[in-house]
Design an enzyme around this catalytic site. Structure first.
Site, PDB file in Angstrom:
ATOM      1  N   ALA A   7      42.134  24.814  -7.707  1.00  0.00           N
ATOM      2  CA  ALA A   7      41.321  23.857  -6.959  1.00  0.00           C
ATOM      3  C   ALA A   7      42.241  22.786  -6.380  1.00  0.00           C
ATOM      4  CB  ALA A   7      40.277  23.240  -7.880  1.00  0.00           C
ATOM      5  N   GLU A  53      45.137  23.930 -16.326  1.00  0.00           N
ATOM      6  CA  GLU A  53      44.261  22.744 -16.300  1.00  0.00           C
ATOM      7  C   GLU A  53      44.571  21.769 -17.439  1.00  0.00           C
ATOM      8  OE1 GLU A  53      43.304  25.873 -15.921  1.00  0.00           O
ATOM      9  OE2 GLU A  53      41.904  26.024 -14.241  1.00  0.00           O
ATOM     10  N   GLU A 106      41.226  32.161 -11.869  1.00  0.00           N
ATOM     11  CA  GLU A 106      39.798  32.408 -12.127  1.00  0.00           C
ATOM     12  C   GLU A 106      39.175  33.251 -11.017  1.00  0.00           C
ATOM     13  OE1 GLU A 106      39.269  28.144 -12.644  1.00  0.00           O
ATOM     14  OE2 GLU A 106      38.161  28.552 -14.484  1.00  0.00           O
ATOM     15  N   GLY A 159      41.995  27.654 -10.673  1.00  0.00           N
ATOM     16  CA  GLY A 159      40.922  28.316  -9.941  1.00  0.00           C
ATOM     17  C   GLY A 159      41.394  29.589  -9.238  1.00  0.00           C
TER      18      GLY A 159
HETATM   19  N1  DAK Z   1      46.020  21.190  -5.184  1.00  0.00           N
HETATM   20  C1  DAK Z   1      46.485  20.432  -4.181  1.00  0.00           C
HETATM   21  N2  DAK Z   1      47.727  20.531  -3.672  1.00  0.00           N
HETATM   22  C2  DAK Z   1      48.534  21.447  -4.220  1.00  0.00           C
HETATM   23  C3  DAK Z   1      48.125  22.280  -5.288  1.00  0.00           C
HETATM   24  C4  DAK Z   1      46.791  22.126  -5.771  1.00  0.00           C
HETATM   25  N3  DAK Z   1      46.284  22.887  -6.745  1.00  0.00           N
HETATM   26  N4  DAK Z   1      49.160  23.071  -5.618  1.00  0.00           N
HETATM   27  C5  DAK Z   1      50.163  22.758  -4.793  1.00  0.00           C
HETATM   28  N5  DAK Z   1      49.794  21.782  -3.950  1.00  0.00           N
HETATM   29  C6  DAK Z   1      50.585  21.153  -2.897  1.00  0.00           C
HETATM   30  C7  DAK Z   1      51.694  20.291  -3.459  1.00  0.00           C
HETATM   31  O1  DAK Z   1      51.205  19.011  -3.807  1.00  0.00           O
HETATM   32  C8  DAK Z   1      52.655  20.249  -2.283  1.00  0.00           C
HETATM   33  O2  DAK Z   1      52.141  19.347  -1.336  1.00  0.00           O
HETATM   34  P1  DAK Z   1      53.113  18.382  -0.482  1.00  0.00           P
HETATM   35  O3  DAK Z   1      53.879  17.587  -1.506  1.00  0.00           O
HETATM   36  O4  DAK Z   1      53.990  19.333   0.292  1.00  0.00           O
HETATM   37  O5  DAK Z   1      52.190  17.582   0.365  1.00  0.00           O
HETATM   38  C9  DAK Z   1      52.536  21.638  -1.717  1.00  0.00           C
HETATM   39  O6  DAK Z   1      51.270  22.141  -2.149  1.00  0.00           O
HETATM   40  C10 DAK Z   1      53.616  22.592  -2.208  1.00  0.00           C
HETATM   41  O7  DAK Z   1      53.603  22.540  -3.627  1.00  0.00           O
HETATM   42  P2  DAK Z   1      54.948  22.269  -4.490  1.00  0.00           P
HETATM   43  O8  DAK Z   1      55.904  21.403  -3.718  1.00  0.00           O
HETATM   44  O9  DAK Z   1      54.514  21.797  -5.834  1.00  0.00           O
HETATM   45  O10 DAK Z   1      55.543  23.730  -4.549  1.00  0.00           O
HETATM   46  P3  DAK Z   1      56.367  24.403  -5.727  1.00  0.00           P
HETATM   47  O11 DAK Z   1      56.774  25.737  -5.187  1.00  0.00           O
HETATM   48  O12 DAK Z   1      57.423  23.485  -6.246  1.00  0.00           O
HETATM   49  O13 DAK Z   1      55.310  24.615  -6.921  1.00  0.00           O
HETATM   50  C11 DAK Z   1      53.191  25.298  -7.899  1.00  0.00           C
HETATM   51  C12 DAK Z   1      54.223  25.473  -6.735  1.00  0.00           C
HETATM   52  C13 DAK Z   1      51.972  26.123  -7.528  1.00  0.00           C
HETATM   53  C14 DAK Z   1      53.795  25.808  -9.208  1.00  0.00           C
HETATM   54  C15 DAK Z   1      52.867  23.780  -8.052  1.00  0.00           C
HETATM   55  O14 DAK Z   1      52.503  23.252  -6.787  1.00  0.00           O
HETATM   56  C16 DAK Z   1      51.735  23.542  -9.003  1.00  0.00           C
HETATM   57  O15 DAK Z   1      51.913  23.498 -10.231  1.00  0.00           O
HETATM   58  N6  DAK Z   1      50.500  23.338  -8.438  1.00  0.00           N
HETATM   59  C17 DAK Z   1      49.347  22.980  -9.226  1.00  0.00           C
HETATM   60  C18 DAK Z   1      48.823  24.143 -10.016  1.00  0.00           C
HETATM   61  C19 DAK Z   1      47.622  23.740 -10.849  1.00  0.00           C
HETATM   62  O16 DAK Z   1      47.704  22.832 -11.681  1.00  0.00           O
HETATM   63  N7  DAK Z   1      46.524  24.397 -10.607  1.00  0.00           N
HETATM   64  C20 DAK Z   1      45.280  24.104 -11.326  1.00  0.00           C
HETATM   65  C21 DAK Z   1      44.489  23.127 -10.522  1.00  0.00           C
HETATM   66  S1  DAK Z   1      43.045  22.637 -11.423  1.00  0.00           S
HETATM   67  C22 DAK Z   1      35.558  23.031 -11.014  1.00  0.00           C
HETATM   68  C23 DAK Z   1      35.961  24.083 -11.772  1.00  0.00           C
HETATM   69  C24 DAK Z   1      37.267  24.484 -11.763  1.00  0.00           C
HETATM   70  C25 DAK Z   1      38.211  23.813 -11.047  1.00  0.00           C
HETATM   71  C26 DAK Z   1      37.803  22.756 -10.290  1.00  0.00           C
HETATM   72  C27 DAK Z   1      36.478  22.373 -10.240  1.00  0.00           C
HETATM   73  N8  DAK Z   1      34.161  22.636 -10.985  1.00  0.00           N
HETATM   74  C28 DAK Z   1      33.319  23.238 -11.981  1.00  0.00           C
HETATM   75  C29 DAK Z   1      33.625  21.953  -9.866  1.00  0.00           C
HETATM   76  C30 DAK Z   1      39.558  24.261 -11.070  1.00  0.00           C
HETATM   77  C31 DAK Z   1      40.541  23.428 -11.357  1.00  0.00           C
HETATM   78  C32 DAK Z   1      41.921  23.811 -11.051  1.00  0.00           C
HETATM   79  O17 DAK Z   1      42.212  24.846 -10.506  1.00  0.00           O
END
Ligand code: DAK
Length: 255
Positions: free
Chosen positions: A61, A129, A109, A106
């Site tokens: 997400a 998460e 998921e 997500g």
């Molecule tokens: N969201 C927003 N931006 C993201 C992102 C994300 N999930 N993942 C990456 N980006 C952005 C980074 O901030 C960066 O943006 P800029 O700095 O260039 O503006 C750009 O994408 C490139 O990312 P990185 O510079 O970090 O690239 P790397 O290759 O170094 O790393 C990475 C890639 C995928 C390992 C890293 O970006 C990372 O760890 N990303 C976050 C992964 C994460 O934590 N995912 C889980 C998110 S929480 C809900 C139910 C479920 C959910 C939500 C709501 N409800 C019931 C309503 C789900 C929640 C989730 O998924």
């Protein structure tokens, strides 16, 4: 549009398109629900591929969008995201996830909503998460535990660690690992083959397995036998049996 549906050879590809990471913002989550409904409705879509492109499946997400939300906003939103993913999981046709690069949060998921997962050798999957002070909220605590078992699901969800291809295959988180350049091609071939199959019987198999796993054995067997008897009303069943008797096994052409 941050996601769209392309149809070729009976296969509908739901393509995520929100560079750089296909972060699933609210608009994309809602779009996925629309696309799942379209893939369900359209008769020219007989099997589905979910694909995020050659570099990344989806990094979860959109954290930047979520950061601004308060408790009340998330209560209002939390059902809708689950509904989007459930709409994908309930597409009554074979669905394969073609996973390159990251499938996190997500993104992982969403892959769990498919019937089968073909992954690149460079894949990294996980439920990070916990590192944000959260738990999975789009079905991860439920679908992951059902797929790989509670201990492995807890390991991944408690630690938030990323799983590479070899381990993902070993624990059943993905079903096939192929070179990154071949992921979409192989997923499309998997779907195209099933697109030739008997659509109502495939739906019956999917719904019997999915509904049966959520209930006790006797109820599951009742679901199975109801579908089984019902398939005797289909033209495909007549074609399948006639073809076996006249031509031998595996030659039937279904409608
Ligand atoms: N969201 C927003 N931006 C993201 C992102 C994300 N999930 N993942 C990456 N980006 C952005 C980074 O901030 C960066 O943006 P800029 O700095 O260039 O503006 C750009 O994408 C490139 O990312 P990185 O510079 O970090 O690239 P790397 O290759 O170094 O790393 C990475 C890639 C995928 C390992 C890293 O970006 C990372 O760890 N990303 C976050 C992964 C994460 O934590 N995912 C889980 C998110 S929480 C809900 C139910 C479920 C959910 C939500 C709501 N409800 C019931 C309503 C789900 C929640 C989730 O998924």
């Amino acid at each position: 549009m941050t996601a769209h549906l392309e149809v070729a050879e009976g296969v509908g590809t739901i393509r995520l398109d929100r560079p750089p990471m296909n972060a699933l913002d609210i608009a994309t989550q809602d779009r996925l629900k629309e696309l799942a409904a379209e893939a369900t409705r359209r008769d020219d879509v007989r099997a589905v591929v979910i694909y995020g492109g050659e570099k990344v499946f989806a990094a979860g997400a959109d954290i930047k969008e979520m950061q601004a939300m308060d408790h009340a906003a998330m209560i209002a939103r939390s059902g809708a995201l689950q509904e989007s993913f459930t709409a994908v999981a309930r597409i009554p046709k074979p669905v394969v996830a073609a996973v390159n690069g990251y499938a996190l949060g997500g993104g992982c998921e969403l892959a769990l909503c498919a019937d089968f997962r073909i992954a690149a050798d460079n894949v990294k999957l996980g439920q990070p998460e916990i590192l944000l002070g959260l738990i999975p909220g789009a079905g991860g605590t439920q679908r992951l535990a059902r797929l790989v078992g509670p201990s492995k699901a807890k390991d991944l969800i408690f630690t938030g660690r990323q799983v590479k291809a070899e381990e993902a295959l070993a624990i059943g988180l993905v079903d096939r690992v192929v070179p990154a350049a071949e992921v979409y091609e192989q997923a499309h071939a998997w779907a195209a083959r099933l697109a030739q199959g008997p659509a109502i019987a495939l739906r019956a198999a999917k719904e019997s397995i999915d509904a049966g796993l959520e209930t006790d054995l006797d109820t599951g067997l009742a679901i199975e036998r109801t579908w089984f008897a019902g398939l005797f009303a289909t033209e495909d069943r007549q074609r399948g049996m006639r073809s076996f008797v006249e031509e031998g096994p595996g030659k039937a052409k279904f409608v």
